[in-house]
Every structure is written in structure tokens, then in C-alpha cells.
Design a protein around this motif. Structure first.
Motif, short mmCIF file in Angstrom:
data_model
loop_
_atom_site.label_atom_id
_atom_site.label_comp_id
_atom_site.label_asym_id
_atom_site.label_seq_id
_atom_site.Cartn_x
_atom_site.Cartn_y
_atom_site.Cartn_z
N ALA A 61 0.83 -1.20 0.00
CA ALA A 61 0.00 0.00 0.00
C ALA A 61 0.87 1.26 0.00
O ALA A 61 0.58 2.23 -0.71
CB ALA A 61 -0.93 0.00 1.20
N LEU A 62 1.95 1.22 0.78
CA LEU A 62 2.87 2.36 0.79
C LEU A 62 3.52 2.55 -0.58
O LEU A 62 3.65 3.68 -1.06
CB LEU A 62 3.96 2.15 1.85
N ALA A 63 3.92 1.47 -1.21
CA ALA A 63 4.55 1.57 -2.53
C ALA A 63 3.56 2.13 -3.55
O ALA A 63 3.92 2.97 -4.38
CB ALA A 63 5.06 0.21 -2.96
N ALA A 64 2.30 1.66 -3.48
CA ALA A 64 1.29 2.17 -4.42
C ALA A 64 1.02 3.65 -4.19
O ALA A 64 0.88 4.42 -5.15
CB ALA A 64 -0.01 1.37 -4.26
N ALA A 65 0.97 4.07 -2.94
CA ALA A 65 0.74 5.49 -2.63
C ALA A 65 1.90 6.33 -3.14
O ALA A 65 1.70 7.41 -3.70
CB ALA A 65 0.55 5.67 -1.13
N ARG A 66 3.11 5.85 -2.96
CA ARG A 66 4.28 6.59 -3.46
C ARG A 66 4.25 6.70 -4.98
O ARG A 66 4.59 7.74 -5.55
CB ARG A 66 5.57 5.90 -3.01
N LEU A 67 3.84 5.62 -5.64
CA LEU A 67 3.77 5.63 -7.10
C LEU A 67 2.73 6.63 -7.58
O LEU A 67 2.99 7.41 -8.52
CB LEU A 67 3.44 4.24 -7.61
N ARG A 68 1.57 6.67 -6.93
CA ARG A 68 0.54 7.65 -7.31
C ARG A 68 1.04 9.06 -7.11
O ARG A 68 0.83 9.93 -7.97
CB ARG A 68 -0.73 7.43 -6.47
N MET A 69 1.68 9.32 -5.99
CA MET A 69 2.18 10.67 -5.72
C MET A 69 3.24 11.06 -6.76
O MET A 69 3.28 12.21 -7.21
CB MET A 69 2.76 10.74 -4.31
N GLN A 70 4.10 10.10 -7.14
CA GLN A 70 5.13 10.40 -8.14
C GLN A 70 4.50 10.71 -9.50
O GLN A 70 4.93 11.61 -10.20
CB GLN A 70 6.10 9.22 -8.26
N GLU A 71 3.46 9.96 -9.87
CA GLU A 71 2.77 10.22 -11.14
C GLU A 71 2.12 11.60 -11.14
O GLU A 71 2.18 12.32 -12.14
CB GLU A 71 1.73 9.13 -11.40
N GLU A 72 1.51 11.98 -10.03
CA GLU A 72 0.91 13.32 -9.93
C GLU A 72 1.97 14.40 -10.07
O GLU A 72 1.77 15.40 -10.76
CB GLU A 72 0.18 13.48 -8.60
N LEU A 73 3.10 14.17 -9.42
CA LEU A 73 4.20 15.14 -9.49
C LEU A 73 4.73 15.25 -10.92
O LEU A 73 4.99 16.36 -11.41
CB LEU A 73 5.32 14.75 -8.54
N ASN A 74 4.85 14.13 -11.61
CA ASN A 74 5.32 14.16 -13.00
C ASN A 74 4.32 14.89 -13.89
O ASN A 74 4.72 15.65 -14.78
CB ASN A 74 5.54 12.74 -13.51
N ALA A 75 3.03 14.68 -13.67
CA ALA A 75 2.01 15.36 -14.47
C ALA A 75 2.07 16.87 -14.23
O ALA A 75 1.98 17.67 -15.18
CB ALA A 75 0.63 14.82 -14.14
N GLN A 76 2.25 17.28 -12.99
CA GLN A 76 2.35 18.71 -12.69
C GLN A 76 3.59 19.31 -13.34
O GLN A 76 3.55 20.42 -13.88
CB GLN A 76 2.42 18.92 -11.17
N ALA A 77 4.69 18.57 -13.32
CA ALA A 77 5.92 19.07 -13.94
C ALA A 77 5.75 19.20 -15.45
O ALA A 77 6.22 20.18 -16.05
CB ALA A 77 7.08 18.12 -13.63
N GLU A 78 5.04 18.26 -16.06
CA GLU A 78 4.80 18.33 -17.51
C GLU A 78 3.93 19.53 -17.87
O GLU A 78 4.20 20.24 -18.84
CB GLU A 78 4.13 17.03 -17.98
N ARG A 79 2.87 19.77 -17.06
CA ARG A 79 2.02 20.94 -17.30
C ARG A 79 2.82 22.23 -17.16
O ARG A 79 2.66 23.16 -17.95
CB ARG A 79 0.83 20.95 -16.34
N TYR A 80 3.69 22.29 -16.17
CA TYR A 80 4.51 23.49 -15.95
C TYR A 80 5.46 23.70 -17.14
O TYR A 80 5.62 24.83 -17.61
CB TYR A 80 5.30 23.35 -14.65
N LYS A 81 6.07 22.63 -17.62
CA LYS A 81 6.98 22.76 -18.75
C LYS A 81 6.24 23.25 -19.99
O LYS A 81 6.74 24.09 -20.74
CB LYS A 81 7.66 21.42 -19.05
N GLU A 82 5.04 22.71 -20.21
CA GLU A 82 4.25 23.14 -21.37
C GLU A 82 3.89 24.62 -21.27
O GLU A 82 3.97 25.36 -22.25
CB GLU A 82 2.98 22.29 -21.48
N LYS A 83 3.52 25.05 -20.08
CA LYS A 83 3.19 26.46 -19.87
C LYS A 83 4.40 27.34 -20.12
O LYS A 83 4.29 28.40 -20.76
CB LYS A 83 2.68 26.64 -18.43
#
Length: 145
Positions: free
Chosen positions: A63-85
């Protein structure tokens, strides 16, 4: 040796009850702390409980590993949106610089050209959304003479 009992006796006669009460309070405090420390390991699951239920430990780690993976994916998506902007902002700045350069090549003031472009954008938005108002006929303030 005769000098020691006199100050000790006077100290005990003046503050004896206070010293006794302080000693009792310290004793009770020590007893309370030792009881809370003795009760603490039994209330929390220790190493023995973890060894008894290895499935629960594995599920918790997954469960901890899955939560970390979700948080990392959210962070990557935010970074991609920022780069596009940032790319869009850089592209807009580049276009403005090109427009300024072209206006300077034509002999126009680049500042005036930017103001005109902004006014065109604003006027285009205002004319499409609102009807221009006509001025009512007013009398001149000064006479004709």
C-alpha cells in the motif's frame, strides 16, 4: 564538625515541611513515569506482533509503494504541465520579439506597434461583445460669436 549541625538544623527547622513535600512529589512522579514506560510496549504492536502477521506487513508495504507511485505520477504530471506552460510563454515572447524586429525594420516604433497590437486585441474583444454608444447632441459651451 561542630559548625555543620547548626546550619543544617536551622535549614530543616525553616524549610523541613517543604523539603518533605518536594521529596514525596518527586517519588510519585518517578513512579508514574516508570509505570507509563512499562505499559507503553504492550499497548503498541511490537516485533513479536509483526512476526506473527507477515501478510499484514506485506500488504502495508504494498500500500505504501502504491501510494508513493501515485504521488510520483501526480508530481510528474504537474511538472509536464509546468513545462508546457513555460514553452508557451517562451513562444509568445519569441513572437513578440519577432514582431518588434519586423516593425523596427519597417521604420516604425516598436513600442507604438505593440500598443497598436494590444489595442486591436482589446478593441476586437470589445466590439464583438458590446454595441458602440452614440454621443447625444450637445450644445457647445461657448457661443458661436
Amino acid at each position: 564538625l561542630r559548625l555543620v549541625p547548626v546550619p543544617v538544623g536551622s535549614l530543616l527547622s525553616s524549610y523541613g515541611w517543604y523539603i518533605l513535600l518536594a521529596a514525596v512529589a518527586v517519588y510519585l512522579l518517578v513512579q508514574k513515569i516508570s509505570q507509563s514506560l512499562a505499559a507503553r510496549p504492550s499497548s503498541q504492536p511490537g516485533a513479536a506482533d509483526a512476526a506473527v502477521e507477515p501478510d499484514m506487513v506485506v500488504r502495508r508495504q504494498e500500500a505504501l509503494a502504491a501510494a508513493r507511485l501515485r504521488m510520483q505520477e501526480e508530481l510528474n504530471a504537474q511538472a509536464e504541465r509546468y513545462k508546457e506552460k513555460q514553452r508557451q510563454l517562451e513562444e509568445e515572447k519569441r513572437r513578440q520579439k519577432i514582431a518588434m524586429w519586423e516593425s523596427m525594420q519597417e521604420g516604425k516604433s516598436y513600442k507604438g506597434n505593440l500598443k497598436l497590437n494590444q489595442q486591436e486585441v482589446e478593441s476586437g474583444a470589445s466590439t464583438s461583445s458590446a454595441v458602440p454608444k452614440s454621443k447625444p447632441n450637445k450644445k457647445p459651451l461657448r457661443g458661436g460669436g
